[in-house]
Design a protein around this motif. Structure first.
Motif, short mmCIF file in Angstrom:
data_model
loop_
_atom_site.label_atom_id
_atom_site.label_comp_id
_atom_site.label_asym_id
_atom_site.label_seq_id
_atom_site.Cartn_x
_atom_site.Cartn_y
_atom_site.Cartn_z
N LEU A 141 0.83 -1.21 0.00
CA LEU A 141 0.00 0.00 0.00
C LEU A 141 0.87 1.26 0.00
O LEU A 141 0.56 2.23 -0.71
CB LEU A 141 -0.92 -0.01 1.23
N ALA A 142 1.95 1.25 0.79
CA ALA A 142 2.86 2.40 0.80
C ALA A 142 3.51 2.59 -0.56
O ALA A 142 3.68 3.72 -1.03
CB ALA A 142 3.93 2.21 1.89
N ALA A 143 3.87 1.47 -1.21
CA ALA A 143 4.50 1.56 -2.53
C ALA A 143 3.53 2.12 -3.57
O ALA A 143 3.91 2.95 -4.41
CB ALA A 143 4.99 0.18 -2.96
N LEU A 144 2.27 1.68 -3.52
CA LEU A 144 1.27 2.20 -4.45
C LEU A 144 1.05 3.70 -4.23
O LEU A 144 0.89 4.46 -5.20
CB LEU A 144 -0.05 1.43 -4.29
N ALA A 145 1.02 4.12 -2.97
CA ALA A 145 0.87 5.55 -2.68
C ALA A 145 2.06 6.33 -3.20
O ALA A 145 1.90 7.43 -3.75
CB ALA A 145 0.70 5.76 -1.17
N LEU A 146 3.26 5.79 -3.04
CA LEU A 146 4.46 6.46 -3.54
C LEU A 146 4.43 6.60 -5.05
O LEU A 146 4.76 7.66 -5.60
CB LEU A 146 5.71 5.69 -3.11
N VAL A 147 4.04 5.53 -5.74
CA VAL A 147 3.96 5.58 -7.20
C VAL A 147 2.98 6.66 -7.65
O VAL A 147 3.25 7.43 -8.58
CB VAL A 147 3.56 4.20 -7.76
N ALA A 148 1.82 6.71 -6.98
CA ALA A 148 0.82 7.73 -7.33
C ALA A 148 1.36 9.14 -7.06
O ALA A 148 1.15 10.07 -7.86
CB ALA A 148 -0.46 7.50 -6.55
N TRP A 149 2.06 9.30 -5.94
CA TRP A 149 2.64 10.61 -5.59
C TRP A 149 3.71 11.01 -6.60
O TRP A 149 3.74 12.16 -7.06
CB TRP A 149 3.23 10.54 -4.18
N MET A 150 4.57 10.08 -6.97
CA MET A 150 5.61 10.38 -7.95
C MET A 150 5.01 10.76 -9.30
O MET A 150 5.43 11.72 -9.94
CB MET A 150 6.55 9.18 -8.10
N ALA A 151 4.00 10.01 -9.74
CA ALA A 151 3.37 10.29 -11.03
C ALA A 151 2.68 11.64 -11.02
O ALA A 151 2.80 12.42 -11.97
CB ALA A 151 2.38 9.16 -11.38
N GLY A 152 1.93 11.90 -9.95
CA GLY A 152 1.24 13.19 -9.86
C GLY A 152 2.19 14.36 -9.79
O GLY A 152 1.96 15.40 -10.43
N THR A 153 3.27 14.20 -9.04
CA THR A 153 4.25 15.28 -8.91
C THR A 153 4.96 15.54 -10.23
O THR A 153 5.15 16.69 -10.64
CB THR A 153 5.29 14.92 -7.83
#
Length: 230
Positions: free
Chosen positions: A210-222
């Motif tokens: 779950l933390a990895a999925l959140a990080l991926v979404a944060w990186m993509a959005g940023t």
């Protein structure tokens, strides 16, 4: 009376666009490589070594990087997993520079985020190259060396994004979610390492995913936002 024509937003500098494209490309390739590694994983989790195939919420990412799966069989996808994790870590190198563009009015805070993020990213590249089944405490040590500065960078970046006037609301939410999940997972992992016993709960690998999925979404959005504004 004719309506005024809105002027287009200035394009970001070429280096910023290149960094954003690198982050997005690294994310896509990393996800493809990890998907291949999951599909090739023979089986076994720390809770059930005889389970078939890969269990998304019960296997750790590092399980995929071992040359031998937890069920004892040869793991043909190990090289894919290592490459995918190294690529994801490499993608965080420019990511920490991009995220500080979203609260550029806080120069000192941005400097701290970039410094801590860079240290975390460089250490994280080594983590998949030292699978836990083979390297034991070294693997755990590398996780802490990468994770501690990464958590501080994420927490400070969350503060910067929440308090900025530049309208980075979605990245702020994703940053907070990532930092919160990673902190909880890190605390539980530290308690597990200190206990010296094998994994007895699916909570740890589930939180990691779950933390990895959140990080991926944060990186993509940023990357998408920072790469489209001056």
């Amino acid at each position: 009376m004719a309506r005024p024509v809105a002027e287009p937003s200035p394009a970001p500098p070429p280096a910023v666009r290149a960094a954003a494209l690198f982050v997005l490309g690294a994310l896509v390739l990393s996800l493809l490589l990890m998907a291949a590694a999951m599909a090739l994983y023979p089986g076994g989790t720390w809770l059930d070594r005889g389970s078939p195939g890969h269990d998304f919420l019960r296997n750790f990412f590092c399980d995929l990087t071992a040359d031998r799966a937890l069920n004892g069989q040869t793991n043909p996808g190990a090289s894919f997993a290592k490459a995918g994790m190294v690529l994801l870590s490499a993608g965080t190198l420019p990511f920490w520079f991009l995220v500080t563009r979203l609260f550029s009015e806080r120069a000192r805070l941005g400097l701290a985020v970039r410094g801590l993020g860079l240290a975390s990213a460089l250490a994280a590249i080594a983590v998949p190259l030292a699978p836990s089944q083979r390297y034991g405490l070294l693997h755990a040590g590398l996780i802490f060396v990468a994770g501690v500065p990464g958590l501080f960078a994420g927490g400070l970046a969350t503060f910067g994004l929440v308090t900025t006037n530049q309208g980075a609301r979605t990245p702020a939410r994703l940053a907070g979610l990532t930092a919160g999940l990673a902190a909880l997972d890190g605390a539980l992992y530290a308690a597990h390492v200190a206990s010296g016993v094998e994994i007895t709960s699916a909570l740890l690998p589930a939180l990691q995913k779950l933390a990895a999925l959140a990080l991926v979404a944060w990186m993509a959005g940023t990357a998408t936002l920072a790469g489209s504004r001056d």
